[in-house]
Write a protein that holds these residues in place. Structure first.
Motif, PDB file in Angstrom:
ATOM      1  N   LEU A   7       4.980  -6.701  12.964  1.00 17.93           N
ATOM      2  CA  LEU A   7       5.018  -5.595  12.274  1.00 17.93           C
ATOM      3  C   LEU A   7       6.656  -4.919  12.094  1.00 17.93           C
ATOM      4  O   LEU A   7       7.088  -4.835  13.318  1.00 17.93           O
ATOM      5  N   THR A   8       6.939  -4.750  11.256  1.00 19.05           N
ATOM      6  CA  THR A   8       8.083  -3.869  10.852  1.00 19.05           C
ATOM      7  C   THR A   8       7.854  -2.575  10.302  1.00 19.05           C
ATOM      8  O   THR A   8       7.170  -2.524   9.261  1.00 19.05           O
ATOM      9  N   PRO A   9       8.516  -1.463  10.795  1.00 22.76           N
ATOM     10  CA  PRO A   9       8.218  -0.102   9.974  1.00 22.76           C
ATOM     11  C   PRO A   9       8.454  -0.298   8.745  1.00 22.76           C
ATOM     12  O   PRO A   9       9.791  -0.753   8.460  1.00 22.76           O
ATOM     13  N   GLY A  10       7.675   0.313   7.932  1.00 17.36           N
ATOM     14  CA  GLY A  10       8.015   0.540   6.438  1.00 17.36           C
ATOM     15  C   GLY A  10       7.763  -0.722   5.637  1.00 17.36           C
ATOM     16  O   GLY A  10       7.644  -0.824   4.552  1.00 17.36           O
ATOM     17  N   ASP A  11       7.177  -1.973   6.081  1.00 14.70           N
ATOM     18  CA  ASP A  11       6.728  -3.024   5.632  1.00 14.70           C
ATOM     19  C   ASP A  11       5.256  -2.733   4.957  1.00 14.70           C
ATOM     20  O   ASP A  11       4.544  -2.109   5.227  1.00 14.70           O
ATOM     21  N   ASN A  12       5.225  -3.163   3.438  1.00 11.26           N
ATOM     22  CA  ASN A  12       4.236  -3.149   2.776  1.00 11.26           C
ATOM     23  C   ASN A  12       3.252  -4.286   3.094  1.00 11.26           C
ATOM     24  O   ASN A  12       3.739  -5.394   2.784  1.00 11.26           O
ATOM     25  N   LEU A  13       2.057  -4.020   3.610  1.00  6.30           N
ATOM     26  CA  LEU A  13       0.977  -4.918   3.986  1.00  6.30           C
ATOM     27  C   LEU A  13       0.131  -5.348   3.025  1.00  6.30           C
ATOM     28  O   LEU A  13      -0.843  -6.071   2.993  1.00  6.30           O
ATOM     29  N   GLY A  14       0.332  -4.747   1.733  1.00  9.05           N
ATOM     30  CA  GLY A  14      -0.643  -4.899   0.716  1.00  9.05           C
ATOM     31  C   GLY A  14      -1.123  -3.548   0.012  1.00  9.05           C
ATOM     32  O   GLY A  14      -0.949  -2.605   0.458  1.00  9.05           O
ATOM     33  N   THR A  15      -2.080  -3.828  -0.893  1.00  4.71           N
ATOM     34  CA  THR A  15      -2.977  -2.438  -1.138  1.00  4.71           C
ATOM     35  C   THR A  15      -4.259  -2.680  -1.067  1.00  4.71           C
ATOM     36  O   THR A  15      -4.856  -3.743  -1.114  1.00  4.71           O
ATOM     37  N   ASN A  16      -4.878  -1.449  -1.266  1.00  2.00           N
ATOM     38  CA  ASN A  16      -6.417  -1.511  -0.988  1.00  2.00           C
ATOM     39  C   ASN A  16      -6.783  -0.177  -1.587  1.00  2.00           C
ATOM     40  O   ASN A  16      -6.499   0.819  -1.258  1.00  2.00           O
ATOM     41  N   ARG A  17      -7.999  -0.374  -2.596  1.00  2.00           N
ATOM     42  CA  ARG A  17      -8.534   0.825  -3.105  1.00  2.00           C
ATOM     43  C   ARG A  17      -9.926   1.020  -2.838  1.00  2.00           C
ATOM     44  O   ARG A  17     -10.787  -0.008  -2.913  1.00  2.00           O
ATOM     45  N   GLN A  18     -10.429   2.083  -2.125  1.00  2.00           N
ATOM     46  CA  GLN A  18     -11.634   2.516  -1.701  1.00  2.00           C
ATOM     47  C   GLN A  18     -12.206   3.742  -2.432  1.00  2.00           C
ATOM     48  O   GLN A  18     -11.259   4.676  -2.468  1.00  2.00           O
ATOM     49  N   TYR A  19     -13.471   3.918  -2.803  1.00  2.00           N
ATOM     50  CA  TYR A  19     -13.852   4.933  -3.414  1.00  2.00           C
ATOM     51  C   TYR A  19     -14.719   5.734  -2.365  1.00  2.00           C
ATOM     52  O   TYR A  19     -15.439   4.998  -1.615  1.00  2.00           O
ATOM     53  N   PHE A  20     -14.842   7.244  -2.415  1.00  2.00           N
ATOM     54  CA  PHE A  20     -15.653   8.079  -1.637  1.00  2.00           C
ATOM     55  C   PHE A  20     -16.520   8.521  -2.742  1.00  2.00           C
ATOM     56  O   PHE A  20     -16.491   9.690  -3.088  1.00  2.00           O
ATOM     57  N   ASP A  21     -17.804   7.879  -2.809  1.00  2.00           N
ATOM     58  CA  ASP A  21     -18.813   8.527  -3.801  1.00  2.00           C
ATOM     59  C   ASP A  21     -20.194   8.781  -2.992  1.00  2.00           C
ATOM     60  O   ASP A  21     -19.966   8.780  -1.890  1.00  2.00           O
ATOM     61  N   ASP A  22     -20.815   9.146  -3.747  1.00  2.00           N
ATOM     62  CA  ASP A  22     -22.409   9.534  -3.258  1.00  2.00           C
ATOM     63  C   ASP A  22     -22.750   8.577  -2.422  1.00  2.00           C
ATOM     64  O   ASP A  22     -23.469   9.049  -1.449  1.00  2.00           O
ATOM     65  N   GLU A  23     -22.984   7.486  -2.768  1.00  2.00           N
ATOM     66  CA  GLU A  23     -23.322   6.275  -2.141  1.00  2.00           C
ATOM     67  C   GLU A  23     -22.677   6.224  -0.713  1.00  2.00           C
ATOM     68  O   GLU A  23     -23.439   5.979   0.322  1.00  2.00           O
ATOM     69  N   VAL A  24     -21.342   6.042  -0.743  1.00  2.00           N
ATOM     70  CA  VAL A  24     -20.688   6.108   0.610  1.00  2.00           C
ATOM     71  C   VAL A  24     -21.041   7.364   1.467  1.00  2.00           C
ATOM     72  O   VAL A  24     -21.152   7.147   2.701  1.00  2.00           O
ATOM     73  N   ALA A  25     -21.044   8.364   0.681  1.00  2.00           N
ATOM     74  CA  ALA A  25     -21.330   9.568   1.589  1.00  2.00           C
ATOM     75  C   ALA A  25     -22.732   9.482   2.356  1.00  2.00           C
ATOM     76  O   ALA A  25     -22.862   9.872   3.463  1.00  2.00           O
ATOM     77  N   THR A  26     -23.726   9.042   1.564  1.00  2.00           N
ATOM     78  CA  THR A  26     -25.142   8.731   1.977  1.00  2.00           C
ATOM     79  C   THR A  26     -25.054   7.956   3.303  1.00  2.00           C
ATOM     80  O   THR A  26     -25.839   8.125   4.419  1.00  2.00           O
ATOM     81  N   ASP A  27     -24.256   6.765   3.074  1.00  2.00           N
ATOM     82  CA  ASP A  27     -24.307   5.740   4.017  1.00  2.00           C
ATOM     83  C   ASP A  27     -23.426   6.448   5.537  1.00  2.00           C
ATOM     84  O   ASP A  27     -24.249   6.320   6.485  1.00  2.00           O
ATOM     85  N   TRP A  28     -22.486   7.205   5.366  1.00  2.00           N
ATOM     86  CA  TRP A  28     -21.898   7.748   6.310  1.00  2.00           C
ATOM     87  C   TRP A  28     -22.865   8.868   7.084  1.00  2.00           C
ATOM     88  O   TRP A  28     -22.760   8.827   8.353  1.00  2.00           O
TER      89      TRP A  28
END
Length: 56
Positions: A7-28
């Motif tokens: 690992l090198t500081p500033g390296d891009n390891l990729g992208t990931n999109r996650q949503y925080f919606d009602d379903e996720v909140a309920t599970d949490w």
């Protein structure tokens, strides 16, 4: 496989999109019911879970 040595500081390891919606909140909230007082803001403890999901 990424290891700490590679690992090198500033390296891009990729992208990931996650949503925080009602379903996720309920599970949490099943695991952490006291976090309900912080909603609709993202519970601070969820940052670790999001980071691990993104890394996977």
């Amino acid at each position: 496989m990424q290891t700490f040595e590679k690992l090198t500081p500033g390296d891009n390891l990729g992208t990931n999109r996650q949503y925080f919606d009602d379903e996720v909140a309920t599970d949490w909230l099943e695991l952490f019911p006291k976090d309900e007082k912080n909603l609709p803001e993202l519970p601070s403890g969820m940052i670790s879970a999001i980071t691990m999901r993104a890394y996977c």
